[in-house]
Motif scaffolding. Structure first.
Motif, PDB file in Angstrom:
ATOM      1  N   THR A  85       6.340  12.196  10.876  1.00  0.00           N
ATOM      2  CA  THR A  85       6.810  11.328  11.937  1.00  0.00           C
ATOM      3  C   THR A  85       8.316  11.538  12.096  1.00  0.00           C
ATOM      4  OG1 THR A  85       7.406   9.389  10.597  1.00  0.00           O
ATOM      5  CG2 THR A  85       5.061   9.687  11.142  1.00  0.00           C
ATOM      6  N   GLU A  86       8.948  10.685  12.873  1.00  0.00           N
ATOM      7  CA  GLU A  86      10.381  10.842  13.098  1.00  0.00           C
ATOM      8  C   GLU A  86      11.214  10.521  11.856  1.00  0.00           C
ATOM      9  OE1 GLU A  86       9.816   6.630  13.096  1.00  0.00           O
ATOM     10  OE2 GLU A  86       8.656   8.261  13.970  1.00  0.00           O
ATOM     11  N   SER A  87      10.592   9.940  10.813  1.00  0.00           N
ATOM     12  CA  SER A  87      11.364   9.543   9.631  1.00  0.00           C
ATOM     13  C   SER A  87      10.640   9.757   8.305  1.00  0.00           C
ATOM     14  CB  SER A  87      11.750   8.054   9.732  1.00  0.00           C
ATOM     15  OG  SER A  87      10.576   7.244   9.813  1.00  0.00           O
ATOM     16  N   HIS A  88       9.333   9.984   8.330  1.00  0.00           N
ATOM     17  CA  HIS A  88       8.560  10.090   7.100  1.00  0.00           C
ATOM     18  C   HIS A  88       7.596  11.279   7.162  1.00  0.00           C
ATOM     19  CE1 HIS A  88       9.944   5.957   6.533  1.00  0.00           C
ATOM     20  NE2 HIS A  88       9.467   5.984   5.294  1.00  0.00           N
ATOM     21  N   LEU A  89       7.265  11.771   5.969  1.00  0.00           N
ATOM     22  CA  LEU A  89       6.173  12.716   5.814  1.00  0.00           C
ATOM     23  C   LEU A  89       5.094  12.031   4.987  1.00  0.00           C
ATOM     24  CD1 LEU A  89       4.947  15.590   6.081  1.00  0.00           C
ATOM     25  CD2 LEU A  89       6.158  16.185   3.972  1.00  0.00           C
ATOM     26  N   PHE A  90       3.874  11.997   5.525  1.00  0.00           N
ATOM     27  CA  PHE A  90       2.758  11.351   4.858  1.00  0.00           C
ATOM     28  C   PHE A  90       1.738  12.400   4.413  1.00  0.00           C
ATOM     29  CE2 PHE A  90       4.409   8.013   7.563  1.00  0.00           C
ATOM     30  CZ  PHE A  90       4.229   6.843   6.837  1.00  0.00           C
ATOM     31  N   ARG A  91       1.164  12.184   3.245  1.00  0.00           N
ATOM     32  CA  ARG A  91      -0.079  12.849   2.885  1.00  0.00           C
ATOM     33  C   ARG A  91      -1.172  11.787   2.938  1.00  0.00           C
ATOM     34  NH1 ARG A  91      -2.074  16.955  -1.908  1.00  0.00           N
ATOM     35  NH2 ARG A  91      -4.263  16.319  -1.896  1.00  0.00           N
ATOM     36  N   VAL A  92      -2.038  11.898   3.931  1.00  0.00           N
ATOM     37  CA  VAL A  92      -3.224  11.054   4.027  1.00  0.00           C
ATOM     38  C   VAL A  92      -4.360  11.833   3.377  1.00  0.00           C
ATOM     39  CG1 VAL A  92      -4.813   9.862   5.578  1.00  0.00           C
ATOM     40  CG2 VAL A  92      -2.375  10.021   6.167  1.00  0.00           C
ATOM     41  N   GLN A  93      -5.139  11.192   2.533  1.00  0.00           N
ATOM     42  CA  GLN A  93      -6.168  11.911   1.789  1.00  0.00           C
ATOM     43  C   GLN A  93      -7.550  11.714   2.405  1.00  0.00           C
ATOM     44  OE1 GLN A  93      -5.474  14.047  -0.651  1.00  0.00           O
ATOM     45  NE2 GLN A  93      -7.634  14.632  -0.781  1.00  0.00           N
ATOM     46  N   TRP A  94      -8.220  12.837   2.685  1.00  0.00           N
ATOM     47  CA  TRP A  94      -9.630  12.797   3.061  1.00  0.00           C
ATOM     48  C   TRP A  94     -10.450  12.942   1.777  1.00  0.00           C
ATOM     49  CZ3 TRP A  94     -13.137  11.220   6.161  1.00  0.00           C
ATOM     50  CH2 TRP A  94     -14.401  11.798   6.196  1.00  0.00           C
ATOM     51  N   THR A  95     -11.223  11.910   1.451  1.00  0.00           N
ATOM     52  CA  THR A  95     -11.967  11.900   0.194  1.00  0.00           C
ATOM     53  C   THR A  95     -13.322  12.590   0.309  1.00  0.00           C
ATOM     54  OG1 THR A  95     -13.083   9.798   0.644  1.00  0.00           O
ATOM     55  CG2 THR A  95     -10.882   9.694  -0.376  1.00  0.00           C
ATOM     56  N   GLY A  96     -13.699  12.967   1.494  1.00  0.00           N
ATOM     57  CA  GLY A  96     -15.037  13.502   1.757  1.00  0.00           C
ATOM     58  C   GLY A  96     -15.903  12.515   2.494  1.00  0.00           C
ATOM     59  N   THR A  97     -15.518  11.234   2.400  1.00  0.00           N
ATOM     60  CA  THR A  97     -16.248  10.183   3.119  1.00  0.00           C
ATOM     61  C   THR A  97     -15.321   9.234   3.859  1.00  0.00           C
ATOM     62  OG1 THR A  97     -16.263   8.799   1.121  1.00  0.00           O
ATOM     63  CG2 THR A  97     -18.190  10.214   1.512  1.00  0.00           C
ATOM     64  N   LEU A 157     -10.843   8.175   4.899  1.00  0.00           N
ATOM     65  CA  LEU A 157      -9.405   8.424   4.907  1.00  0.00           C
ATOM     66  C   LEU A 157      -8.734   7.420   3.981  1.00  0.00           C
ATOM     67  CD1 LEU A 157      -9.050   8.793   8.768  1.00  0.00           C
ATOM     68  CD2 LEU A 157      -8.777  10.656   7.120  1.00  0.00           C
ATOM     69  N   SER A 158      -7.725   7.868   3.231  1.00  0.00           N
ATOM     70  CA  SER A 158      -7.109   6.981   2.249  1.00  0.00           C
ATOM     71  C   SER A 158      -5.594   7.151   2.237  1.00  0.00           C
ATOM     72  CB  SER A 158      -7.666   7.273   0.852  1.00  0.00           C
ATOM     73  OG  SER A 158      -6.986   6.512  -0.144  1.00  0.00           O
ATOM     74  N   LEU A 159      -4.899   6.034   2.034  1.00  0.00           N
ATOM     75  CA  LEU A 159      -3.457   6.019   1.786  1.00  0.00           C
ATOM     76  C   LEU A 159      -3.160   5.636   0.340  1.00  0.00           C
ATOM     77  CD1 LEU A 159      -2.214   4.231   5.047  1.00  0.00           C
ATOM     78  CD2 LEU A 159      -1.846   6.624   4.435  1.00  0.00           C
ATOM     79  N   ASP A 160      -4.197   5.624  -0.498  1.00  0.00           N
ATOM     80  CA  ASP A 160      -4.078   5.197  -1.889  1.00  0.00           C
ATOM     81  C   ASP A 160      -3.565   6.353  -2.752  1.00  0.00           C
ATOM     82  OD1 ASP A 160      -4.406   4.255  -4.486  1.00  0.00           O
ATOM     83  OD2 ASP A 160      -6.297   3.244  -4.034  1.00  0.00           O
ATOM     84  N   GLU A 161      -2.505   6.103  -3.518  1.00  0.00           N
ATOM     85  CA  GLU A 161      -1.970   7.131  -4.406  1.00  0.00           C
ATOM     86  C   GLU A 161      -3.005   7.591  -5.424  1.00  0.00           C
ATOM     87  OE1 GLU A 161       1.693   6.093  -6.224  1.00  0.00           O
ATOM     88  OE2 GLU A 161       2.764   5.789  -4.324  1.00  0.00           O
ATOM     89  N   ALA A 162      -3.909   6.720  -5.797  1.00  0.00           N
ATOM     90  CA  ALA A 162      -4.947   7.092  -6.761  1.00  0.00           C
ATOM     91  C   ALA A 162      -5.861   8.181  -6.204  1.00  0.00           C
ATOM     92  CB  ALA A 162      -5.764   5.865  -7.153  1.00  0.00           C
ATOM     93  N   ASP A 163      -5.937   8.277  -4.889  1.00  0.00           N
ATOM     94  CA  ASP A 163      -6.750   9.311  -4.238  1.00  0.00           C
ATOM     95  C   ASP A 163      -5.947  10.576  -3.953  1.00  0.00           C
ATOM     96  OD1 ASP A 163      -9.138   7.824  -4.154  1.00  0.00           O
ATOM     97  OD2 ASP A 163      -8.472   6.764  -2.344  1.00  0.00           O
ATOM     98  N   TRP A 207       6.762  18.503  -3.196  1.00  0.00           N
ATOM     99  CA  TRP A 207       5.581  18.753  -4.033  1.00  0.00           C
ATOM    100  C   TRP A 207       4.363  18.196  -3.314  1.00  0.00           C
ATOM    101  CZ3 TRP A 207       6.611  21.983  -7.826  1.00  0.00           C
ATOM    102  CH2 TRP A 207       7.868  21.976  -8.436  1.00  0.00           C
ATOM    103  N   ARG A 208       3.320  19.039  -3.126  1.00  0.00           N
ATOM    104  CA  ARG A 208       2.131  18.614  -2.402  1.00  0.00           C
ATOM    105  C   ARG A 208       1.226  17.730  -3.255  1.00  0.00           C
ATOM    106  NH1 ARG A 208      -0.092  24.161  -0.346  1.00  0.00           N
ATOM    107  NH2 ARG A 208      -2.109  23.269  -0.880  1.00  0.00           N
ATOM    108  N   ASP A 209       1.061  18.105  -4.496  1.00  0.00           N
ATOM    109  CA  ASP A 209       0.122  17.394  -5.372  1.00  0.00           C
ATOM    110  C   ASP A 209       0.911  16.500  -6.333  1.00  0.00           C
ATOM    111  OD1 ASP A 209      -1.970  18.768  -4.098  1.00  0.00           O
ATOM    112  OD2 ASP A 209      -1.745  20.470  -5.450  1.00  0.00           O
ATOM    113  N   GLU A 210       0.425  16.319  -7.528  1.00  0.00           N
ATOM    114  CA  GLU A 210       1.154  15.510  -8.500  1.00  0.00           C
ATOM    115  C   GLU A 210       2.499  16.166  -8.806  1.00  0.00           C
ATOM    116  OE1 GLU A 210      -0.906  14.566 -12.036  1.00  0.00           O
ATOM    117  OE2 GLU A 210      -2.660  13.719 -11.018  1.00  0.00           O
ATOM    118  N   ILE A 211       3.543  15.356  -8.898  1.00  0.00           N
ATOM    119  CA  ILE A 211       4.872  15.875  -9.214  1.00  0.00           C
ATOM    120  C   ILE A 211       4.875  16.300 -10.687  1.00  0.00           C
ATOM    121  CG2 ILE A 211       7.332  15.329  -9.313  1.00  0.00           C
ATOM    122  CD1 ILE A 211       6.764  13.132  -7.213  1.00  0.00           C
ATOM    123  N   PRO A 212       5.363  17.514 -10.982  1.00  0.00           N
ATOM    124  CA  PRO A 212       5.383  17.942 -12.388  1.00  0.00           C
ATOM    125  C   PRO A 212       6.098  16.927 -13.271  1.00  0.00           C
ATOM    126  CG  PRO A 212       5.915  19.784 -10.944  1.00  0.00           C
ATOM    127  CD  PRO A 212       5.867  18.563 -10.073  1.00  0.00           C
TER     128      PRO A 212
END
Length: 349
Positions: free
Chosen positions: A94-106, A108-114, A168-173
C-alpha cells in the motif's frame, strides 16, 4: 467488481474462437465507497486472489465457488499487483505498508501464527512525483530466493531519493540483529542513484526485475516540463528525447554478509515506462526503450549493465509501452502491451 472468464469456444482446440463462459460479481457490501478491483493473481493451488483499491483481499475458486474476503487493517490504498509465493504468501503493498496475507489452502489469514505479517516503510511525500500513479511504492513486490536460499521480497519505497527495500519473507532468522532504527523484518536497504553518487532525487515506478538475489530498477524521472508538472500525461510524452528518463541500476543481496549493495549502474539507458524482464538463458535484461524519439527494444547485459543491442520500432504513440511489461514469449520472441495493442518481435528466420 466483476470477474469474467473466457475459454476456447471448442474445449481443447486452442485455434477456436474465444468465448465468455461465466462471470462472478463480488457480493454486495464487500466493496464499499466506490472501491474497485485493482489486481488478480493465482495461488499455486489454483485459487483466484483478488485485491481492491481500498485493501480488500478476496479469494474464490476457479469455478467461482467458495468466496472469502478480509479487509487489511487501517485505511490503505493499493495500486500495484500482488505476487504470491509457493507457500501461499500474498504480498500486498500500500502507500505505507507491505503486508503478507496468508492463504492457508482454505482461508485468508492475517494471523502471524499462519505466517502473515505487516511492516511499515517510508512512503515519502503525499504528492507523488510526476508520472507516478500514486504515493508510496510504485513497484509490485518482487520475490527473491528459492529453495533453501534466503527468501526475500523487494520493493522501492516512496522517498524523494528512493531506496530498494528487501524484507525477510518467512520467519526472521533468529540470529538477525536488524538494521539500526528499522523494523527487524527489513533485511536490507540501498539508495537508488542510477550511478550518480551526488543524487538527491530518484524516481522508479516500474516493478523491480528480479533473478535469484539480484534486483534491477529503472528510472522514471521525466524531463521538463514533466519534472515538476503534468502528472500521468508524462507517460504519453516519455519517448521524447527531452522528456525521457535515463538510468538503470541493479542491486545484489549477499547471503554471506547479509547486505544489499549496488552491483552496477547504467546512467544512459532509457526504459521510459515499460516493466523490464530478463532471461537466464541469454543473460540479458530486456526493456521497451527509446532513442532519438524512436521506440526501441533494448537489451542489457544482466551481469554488467552494458547495452548489448537495440532494435528500433517506430516514433508512433501506438508503440508507447505505457507501463506494460516487456515479456519473453515462445520461440525467442519478445512482446509488450502498447497503446496500439500489442507489439511482438520475433527472431529472423
Amino acid at each position: 467488481d466483476v470477474i469474467r472468464r473466457y475459454s476456447d469456444a471448442v474445449h481443447g482446440d486452442p485455434m477456436s474462437p474465444m468465448a465468455a463462459t461465466g462471470s462472478f460479481s463480488v457480493p454486495p457490501g464487500v466493496l464499499v465507497g466506490g472501491d474497485v478491483i485493482v489486481g488478480m493473481s493465482l495461488t499455486h493451488d489454483g485459487t483466484i486472489i483478488v485485491v481492491s483499491k481500498r485493501g480488500v483481499v478476496m479469494s474464490v475458486g476457479r469455478d467461482f465457488s467458495g468466496f472469502t474476503s478480509l479487509q487489511l487493517p487501517g485505511d490503505h490504498t493499493v495500486s500495484n499487483a500482488t505476487p504470491i509465493d509457493e507457500d501461499g504468501g500474498i504480498y500486498v503493498v500500500t502507500e505505507s505498508h507491505l503486508f503478507r496475507v496468508q492463504w492457508t489452502g482454505t482461508a485468508l489469514s492475517l494471523d502471524e501464527a499462519d505466517g502473515a505479517w505487516s511492516v511499515e516503510y517510508d512512503g515519502g511525500p503525499a504528492e507523488p512525483a510526476p508520472g507516478r500513479l500514486g504515493p508510496g511504492s510504485g513497484t509490485t513486490p518482487t520475490l527473491l530466493g528459492t529453495g533453501g536460499d534466503d527468501k526475500l521480497v523487494a520493493i522501492a519505497d516512496g522517498q524523494v531519493l528512493m531506496h530498494v527495500n528487501v524484507f525477510w519473507r518467512d520467519e526472521i532468522p533468529v540470529d538477525w540483529a536488524g538494521l539500526p532504527g528499522e523494523d527487524r523484518r527489513l533485511a536490507g536497504k540501498a539508495p537508488i542513484t542510477f550511478g550518480d553518487p551526488a543524487a538527491t532525487r530518484s524516481v522508479t515506478e516500474q516493478s523491480l526485475t528480479g533473478r535469484a538475489h539480484d534486483v534491477m530498477a529503472v528510472s522514471n524521472a521525466y524531463g521538463p516540463p514533466f519534472d515538476t508538472d503534468g502528472g500521468k500525461l508524462a507517460v504519453f510524452a516519455s519517448g521524447n528525447p527531452s522528456v525521457q528518463p535515463r538510468g538503470a541500476e541493479k542491486f545484489r543481496w549477499d547471503p554471506a554478509t547479509r547486505t544489499l549493495t549496488s552491483a552496477w549502474a547504467n546512467p544512459t539507458i532509457s526504459c521510459p515506462n515499460g516493466i523490464p524482464s530478463m532471461s537466464a538463458a541469454t543473460g540479458y535484461a530486456y526493456c521497451w526503450g527509446a532513442r532519438g524519439g524512436i521506440w526501441t527494444l533494448e537489451g542489457l547485459d544482466w551481469n554488467t549493465g552494458a547495452a548489448v543491442f537495440n532494435i528500433p520500432l517506430t516514433a508512433d504513440t501506438g508503440d508507447n509501452s505505457a507501463y506494460a511489461a516487456t515479456e519473453i514469449g515462445p520461440f525467442g520472441s519478445v512482446l509488450s502491451g502498447t497503446l496500439g495493442g500489442a507489439t511482438v518481435l520475433s527472431p529472423s528466420p
